[in-house]
Design a protein around this motif. Sequence first.
Motif, PDB file in Angstrom:
ATOM      1  N   GLY A  60       0.815  -1.206   0.000  1.00 35.03           N
ATOM      2  CA  GLY A  60       0.000   0.000   0.000  1.00 35.03           C
ATOM      3  C   GLY A  60       0.850   1.258   0.000  1.00 35.03           C
ATOM      4  N   SER A  61       0.190   2.411  -0.039  1.00 34.88           N
ATOM      5  CA  SER A  61       0.902   3.686  -0.067  1.00 34.88           C
ATOM      6  C   SER A  61       1.671   3.938   1.226  1.00 34.88           C
ATOM      7  N   ASP A  62       1.305   3.214   2.289  1.00 35.42           N
ATOM      8  CA  ASP A  62       2.022   3.355   3.567  1.00 35.42           C
ATOM      9  C   ASP A  62       3.261   2.465   3.643  1.00 35.42           C
ATOM     10  N   GLY A  63       3.527   1.701   2.571  1.00 37.02           N
ATOM     11  CA  GLY A  63       4.697   0.832   2.535  1.00 37.02           C
ATOM     12  C   GLY A  63       4.472  -0.531   3.167  1.00 37.02           C
ATOM     13  N   LYS A  64       3.274  -0.774   3.701  1.00 31.98           N
ATOM     14  CA  LYS A  64       2.969  -2.053   4.345  1.00 31.98           C
ATOM     15  C   LYS A  64       2.222  -2.955   3.368  1.00 31.98           C
ATOM     16  N   PRO A  65       2.388  -4.273   3.529  1.00 33.68           N
ATOM     17  CA  PRO A  65       1.657  -5.198   2.658  1.00 33.68           C
ATOM     18  C   PRO A  65       0.141  -5.015   2.807  1.00 33.68           C
ATOM     19  N   VAL A  66      -0.571  -5.064   1.691  1.00 35.03           N
ATOM     20  CA  VAL A  66      -2.030  -4.988   1.693  1.00 35.03           C
ATOM     21  C   VAL A  66      -2.561  -6.360   2.093  1.00 35.03           C
ATOM     22  N   LYS A  67      -3.544  -6.369   3.002  1.00 32.01           N
ATOM     23  CA  LYS A  67      -4.130  -7.629   3.455  1.00 32.01           C
ATOM     24  C   LYS A  67      -5.604  -7.664   3.114  1.00 32.01           C
ATOM     25  N   GLU A  68      -6.092  -8.878   2.909  1.00 30.08           N
ATOM     26  CA  GLU A  68      -7.514  -9.076   2.672  1.00 30.08           C
ATOM     27  C   GLU A  68      -8.034 -10.101   3.671  1.00 30.08           C
ATOM     28  N   THR A  69      -9.307  -9.975   3.996  1.00 32.49           N
ATOM     29  CA  THR A  69      -9.944 -10.932   4.897  1.00 32.49           C
ATOM     30  C   THR A  69     -10.570 -12.036   4.057  1.00 32.49           C
ATOM     31  N   VAL A  70     -10.268 -13.264   4.407  1.00 34.37           N
ATOM     32  CA  VAL A  70     -10.854 -14.429   3.752  1.00 34.37           C
ATOM     33  C   VAL A  70     -11.872 -15.015   4.729  1.00 34.37           C
ATOM     34  N   TRP A  71     -13.109 -15.140   4.267  1.00 33.03           N
ATOM     35  CA  TRP A  71     -14.184 -15.652   5.122  1.00 33.03           C
ATOM     36  C   TRP A  71     -14.377 -17.136   4.851  1.00 33.03           C
ATOM     37  N   ARG A 111     -18.886  -4.973  11.389  1.00 31.52           N
ATOM     38  CA  ARG A 111     -18.088  -5.938  10.620  1.00 31.52           C
ATOM     39  C   ARG A 111     -18.989  -6.842   9.785  1.00 31.52           C
ATOM     40  N   ILE A 112     -20.086  -7.286  10.382  1.00 30.11           N
ATOM     41  CA  ILE A 112     -21.024  -8.146   9.662  1.00 30.11           C
ATOM     42  C   ILE A 112     -21.683  -7.362   8.531  1.00 30.11           C
ATOM     43  N   LYS A 113     -22.063  -6.131   8.817  1.00 29.97           N
ATOM     44  CA  LYS A 113     -22.680  -5.283   7.798  1.00 29.97           C
ATOM     45  C   LYS A 113     -21.702  -5.026   6.651  1.00 29.97           C
ATOM     46  N   ALA A 114     -20.441  -4.796   6.958  1.00 29.24           N
ATOM     47  CA  ALA A 114     -19.429  -4.570   5.923  1.00 29.24           C
ATOM     48  C   ALA A 114     -19.314  -5.792   5.021  1.00 29.24           C
ATOM     49  N   TRP A 115     -19.363  -6.987   5.597  1.00 36.28           N
ATOM     50  CA  TRP A 115     -19.327  -8.199   4.787  1.00 36.28           C
ATOM     51  C   TRP A 115     -20.539  -8.250   3.868  1.00 36.28           C
ATOM     52  N   LEU A 116     -21.724  -7.960   4.422  1.00 31.07           N
ATOM     53  CA  LEU A 116     -22.951  -7.988   3.630  1.00 31.07           C
ATOM     54  C   LEU A 116     -22.890  -7.000   2.470  1.00 31.07           C
ATOM     55  N   VAL A 117     -22.438  -5.791   2.738  1.00 31.32           N
ATOM     56  CA  VAL A 117     -22.336  -4.777   1.691  1.00 31.32           C
ATOM     57  C   VAL A 117     -21.345  -5.220   0.622  1.00 31.32           C
ATOM     58  N   GLY A 118     -20.231  -5.797   1.033  1.00 29.33           N
ATOM     59  CA  GLY A 118     -19.263  -6.316   0.074  1.00 29.33           C
ATOM     60  C   GLY A 118     -19.864  -7.393  -0.810  1.00 29.33           C
ATOM     61  N   GLU A 119     -20.707  -8.227  -0.244  1.00 27.43           N
ATOM     62  CA  GLU A 119     -21.349  -9.287  -1.016  1.00 27.43           C
ATOM     63  C   GLU A 119     -22.331  -8.727  -2.034  1.00 27.43           C
ATOM     64  N   LEU A 120     -22.942  -7.583  -1.731  1.00 27.97           N
ATOM     65  CA  LEU A 120     -23.840  -6.954  -2.706  1.00 27.97           C
ATOM     66  C   LEU A 120     -23.102  -6.653  -4.002  1.00 27.97           C
ATOM     67  N   ASN A 121     -21.838  -6.321  -3.900  1.00 28.48           N
ATOM     68  CA  ASN A 121     -21.051  -5.945  -5.063  1.00 28.48           C
ATOM     69  C   ASN A 121     -20.429  -7.122  -5.796  1.00 28.48           C
ATOM     70  N   ILE A 129     -29.298 -11.030   0.794  1.00 23.64           N
ATOM     71  CA  ILE A 129     -28.426 -10.066   1.459  1.00 23.64           C
ATOM     72  C   ILE A 129     -29.140  -8.736   1.608  1.00 23.64           C
ATOM     73  N   ALA A 130     -29.834  -8.299   0.553  1.00 20.64           N
ATOM     74  CA  ALA A 130     -30.587  -7.044   0.622  1.00 20.64           C
ATOM     75  C   ALA A 130     -31.663  -7.144   1.700  1.00 20.64           C
ATOM     76  N   PHE A 131     -32.343  -8.282   1.784  1.00 17.64           N
ATOM     77  CA  PHE A 131     -33.362  -8.483   2.820  1.00 17.64           C
ATOM     78  C   PHE A 131     -32.741  -8.364   4.211  1.00 17.64           C
ATOM     79  N   ASN A 132     -31.603  -9.022   4.422  1.00 19.11           N
ATOM     80  CA  ASN A 132     -30.906  -8.965   5.709  1.00 19.11           C
ATOM     81  C   ASN A 132     -30.551  -7.523   6.076  1.00 19.11           C
ATOM     82  N   LEU A 133     -30.008  -6.775   5.116  1.00 20.83           N
ATOM     83  CA  LEU A 133     -29.632  -5.385   5.383  1.00 20.83           C
ATOM     84  C   LEU A 133     -30.859  -4.541   5.726  1.00 20.83           C
ATOM     85  N   LYS A 134     -31.966  -4.776   5.047  1.00 21.71           N
ATOM     86  CA  LYS A 134     -33.190  -4.011   5.327  1.00 21.71           C
ATOM     87  C   LYS A 134     -33.734  -4.327   6.717  1.00 21.71           C
TER      88      LYS A 134
END
Length: 164
Positions: A60-71, A111-121, A129-134
């Motif tokens: 990343g721009s901060d010089g640190k490795p970029v990490k991703e969360t694997v579910w 955190r759960i909401k962020a996962w749900l929103v990511g899944e929408l995309n 997922i939309a039902f859960n968010l609503k």
Amino acid sequence: MAKVGRPKIYKTGKQLQRAVDGYFGQISYEREVIVRRERVVENEATGKPEIVTEPEVLVGSDGKPVKETVWLEPPSEEALMLHIGIRSRDTWAKYAKDDELGPVVEMAKARIKAWLVGELNTRNSTQGIAFNLKVNYGWKEQVDLTGDGLVQVNLGGRAAEAAE
């Protein structure tokens, strides 16, 4: 007046945070993002240039490795509550209102909401997922008829257009 009901399982935010972290630790992990970089090198045998593809850790721009969360499985409040020993949504809601426990509950929900929103995309079918968010996170569906033959549907900030 005496308090009625069971005593709290978690008396401090730190205790609840450890339990919540244990849940997320069992269903997910983080890894460094690896990208494939192409570069041109001279082939020692032929002397001709060739393209070589090599793995490289994305930085990343901060010089640190970029990490991703694997579910390993989708996160949910129900599974979280089961994991940490809370049997009732009412209890979870009371924890959310507590001055010390509330921030931990809100962060877990975020955190759960962020996962749900990511899944929408990323998913083709997002109705569940939309039902859960609503239902659980207060998202609202807004339909705008623009008058130009398009219908715009806005679900909590994510817009999609469809022909009328």
